[in-house]
Design an enzyme around this catalytic site. Structure first.
Site, PDB file in Angstrom:
ATOM      1  N   CYS A  89       0.842  -1.188   0.000  1.00 30.69           N
ATOM      2  CA  CYS A  89       0.000   0.000   0.000  1.00 30.69           C
ATOM      3  C   CYS A  89       0.879   1.241   0.000  1.00 30.69           C
ATOM      4  O   CYS A  89       2.085   1.152   0.189  1.00 30.69           O
ATOM      5  CB  CYS A  89      -0.873   0.033   1.250  1.00 30.69           C
ATOM      6  SG  CYS A  89      -1.899  -1.429   1.403  1.00 30.69           S
ATOM      7  N   CYS A 149      13.363  -4.026   1.654  1.00 33.64           N
ATOM      8  CA  CYS A 149      12.726  -4.941   0.691  1.00 33.64           C
ATOM      9  C   CYS A 149      13.301  -4.775  -0.715  1.00 33.64           C
ATOM     10  O   CYS A 149      13.193  -3.710  -1.334  1.00 33.64           O
ATOM     11  CB  CYS A 149      11.230  -4.636   0.663  1.00 33.64           C
ATOM     12  SG  CYS A 149      10.345  -5.424  -0.682  1.00 33.64           S
ATOM     13  N   CYS A 208       6.021 -13.604  -0.169  1.00 36.44           N
ATOM     14  CA  CYS A 208       6.371 -12.510   0.741  1.00 36.44           C
ATOM     15  C   CYS A 208       5.379 -12.510   1.902  1.00 36.44           C
ATOM     16  O   CYS A 208       4.176 -12.625   1.684  1.00 36.44           O
ATOM     17  CB  CYS A 208       6.290 -11.173   0.009  1.00 36.44           C
ATOM     18  SG  CYS A 208       6.657  -9.780   1.099  1.00 36.44           S
ATOM     19  N   CYS A 263      16.260  -7.313   2.339  1.00 37.86           N
ATOM     20  CA  CYS A 263      15.454  -8.533   2.422  1.00 37.86           C
ATOM     21  C   CYS A 263      15.265  -9.081   1.014  1.00 37.86           C
ATOM     22  O   CYS A 263      14.670  -8.417   0.171  1.00 37.86           O
ATOM     23  CB  CYS A 263      14.091  -8.227   3.042  1.00 37.86           C
ATOM     24  SG  CYS A 263      12.956  -9.642   2.979  1.00 37.86           S
ATOM     25  N   CYS A 314      11.990 -13.324  -0.962  1.00 38.33           N
ATOM     26  CA  CYS A 314      11.227 -13.863  -2.089  1.00 38.33           C
ATOM     27  C   CYS A 314      12.106 -14.693  -3.025  1.00 38.33           C
ATOM     28  O   CYS A 314      11.604 -15.554  -3.749  1.00 38.33           O
ATOM     29  CB  CYS A 314      10.523 -12.734  -2.853  1.00 38.33           C
ATOM     30  SG  CYS A 314      11.571 -11.339  -3.253  1.00 38.33           S
TER      31      CYS A 314
END
Ligand code: AMP
Length: 452
Positions: free
Chosen positions: A2, A239, A385, A435, A438
């Site tokens: 978001c 991320c 994720c 990170c 994934c």
């Protein structure tokens, strides 16, 4: 996934939030909302739709009182199972201490467990949002101030998030201790502004000041910002998918230009997986910067071989059964003059289920491409994720259960190659670690505790 935006006391808070959210629209298109606090109380407008659809003159007039106020806003990118309006944000409630608004990007890995514990004590949840768990915990907290109650709440929750809260005439902004989800601070007219990405600041001509630090709790009132670090420090893990796919090209995320990072991903891909070809084309818009990087590093001409329609809404209704199933052609069309008889390198940011790439390869063949070499500017996505990016389960991630050759055969390309994890790391140039769960299956929340 978001987008969130907040401004801590401005006479044009509603309009500035509207513009800020508009610049974050790529982070979510399902619902848009704003909560505004002023001396008259708290008001909210939260509806399904794009920012321009939700905030018409009437809505902005209702939200923005004559003196302005503090506001937070949210654009929502839903997980498939959670599309109802109840899950749109900001959430807004009135509890024992007064009105409270919350807007959150990200997810808690122990949400279900905490929700069950709260429900066993009698809490009635009205949504499936992670943000609501925070609200319940704040309402139960013993602490005197909003920031202390939030700290108590976040001690129970674990995950990747960026969050804005509005209560007690102040705006509180915080980010998870790993720094997984992004959040930046800026200033306009001396007033603090907070946004998921710098694009949210740029449109309203706010000056970028700094990122909210991982684990920082910022308490903001107008020109004043108090910073608290109530949590133990953790190894940072911003991320990677923000740079691979999610963030807007003109943003600076985690202190690094998204455009430059994607170009470096493309250049690294070209060095690691070169191929003799006549033309490099991107899958627009997600592969554009990486394709430029690939073409420049390879010395192969860059062309726009695929054109994206900007007019295909989410609710596009195909006219009749007999001419249905246009599939990807509704969104992308191929330029025959660029592709006919050519050996083509096609660059995209990621393969998730393999559906898009398969359709694109078929489209390119239909206009006469003689060879199709698919190049993906990230490593194979093999793990879901759990920090807010909407990825399917492991069973649906094609690279989790198929070899490179099998994926290549499935999509119908002549060759297929992915960026290596090392290439990704070098392209992102993370100052403090990132990170890549994934692609690696190493989840930062596992580094310090029992795991996602
Ligand atoms: P797929 O067709 O499932 O392989 O999806 C790959 C395509 O979806 C790529 O073109 C990506 O740009 C795009 N994509 C990757 N991740 C996401 C996401 N979380 N939400 C929407 N689209 C995505």
């Amino acid at each position: 996934m978001c987008g969130i935006f907040g401004i801590a006391g401005h006479k044009e808070a509603a309009h500035l939030t509207y513009l800020g959210l508009h610049a974050l629209q790529h982070r979510g298109q399902q619902a848009s909302g704003m909560v505004l606090w002023d001396e008259g109380g708290i008001r909210e407008v939260v509806r399904r739709g794009l920012v321009v659809e939700v905030f018409d003159d009437k809505a902005l007039q209702y939200l923005g009182g004559p003196k302005g106020g503090l506001s937070i806003g949210h654009v929502r990118y839903p997980k498939r199972e959670k599309r109802s309006l109840q899950n749109a944000q900001p959430l807004c409630v009135t509890y024992a201490k007064g009105p409270l608004g919350v807007a959150m990007d990200g997810a808690f890995v122990n949400y279900e467990e905490v929700r069950t514990q709260l429900e066993e004590k009698g809490a009635i949840f009205q949504s499936e949002t992670d943000a609501e768990a925070v609200m319940h915990l704040i309402a139960h907290a013993k602490a005197a101030t909003l920031e202390a109650a939030l700290t108590e709440a976040l001690q129970r929750l674990k995950g990747g998030y960026a969050m804005l809260l509005l209560a007690e005439g102040k705006l509180v902004a915080t980010r998870d201790v790993y720094g997984i989800r992004p959040l930046v601070l800026g200033k306009r007219d001396g007033i603090w502004v907070v946004a998921s990405e710098t694009t949210g600041l740029d449109l309203i001509e706010a000056q970028f000041i700094r990122e909210v630090e991982p684990g920082e709790v910022c308490v903001i009132r107008g020109e004043a910002l108090e910073s608290h670090f109530p949590f133990a420090k953790a190894k940072q893990a911003c991320c990677a998918f923000e740079h691979i796919y999610f963030a807007r090209l003109d943003s600076e995320v985690f202190g690094c230009s998204v455009h430059e990072a994607r170009k470096r991903m493309g250049a690294a891909l070209s060095r690691i997986h070169p191929v003799a070809a006549d033309v490099v084309i991107p899958v627009p818009d997600s592969g554009t910067a990486a394709a430029i990087g690939y073409a420049q590093a390879a010395g192969i001409p860059y062309e726009q071989g695929l054109i994206r329609s900007h007019y295909v809404g989410r609710t596009f209704i195909e006219p009749q059964q007999s001419i249905r199933n246009f599939g990807v052609k509704l969104k992308l069309s191929a330029v025959r003059s660029v592709l006919n008889g050519k050996r083509v390198v096609v660059v995209d940011d990621s393969i998730i289920r393999g559906t898009t790439s398969k359709k694109i390869v078929a489209l390119l063949r239909s206009v006469g491409a003689s060879e199709i070499h698919m190049r993906i500017a990230s490593p194979p996505a093999e793990w879901p994720c759990c920090y807010g990016i909407d990825t399917p389960s492991r069973a649906e991630l094609i690279s989790a259960s198929h070899s490179l050759e099998e994926v290549c055969t499935h999509i119908g390309a002549d060759t297929l190659a992915f960026l290596s994890p090392v290439g990704l790391k070098e392209a992102m140039r993370p100052a403090n670690g990132f990170c890549d769960a994934c692609v690696s299956g190493r989840y930062p929340t596992q580094w310090v505790s029992e795991g996602p």
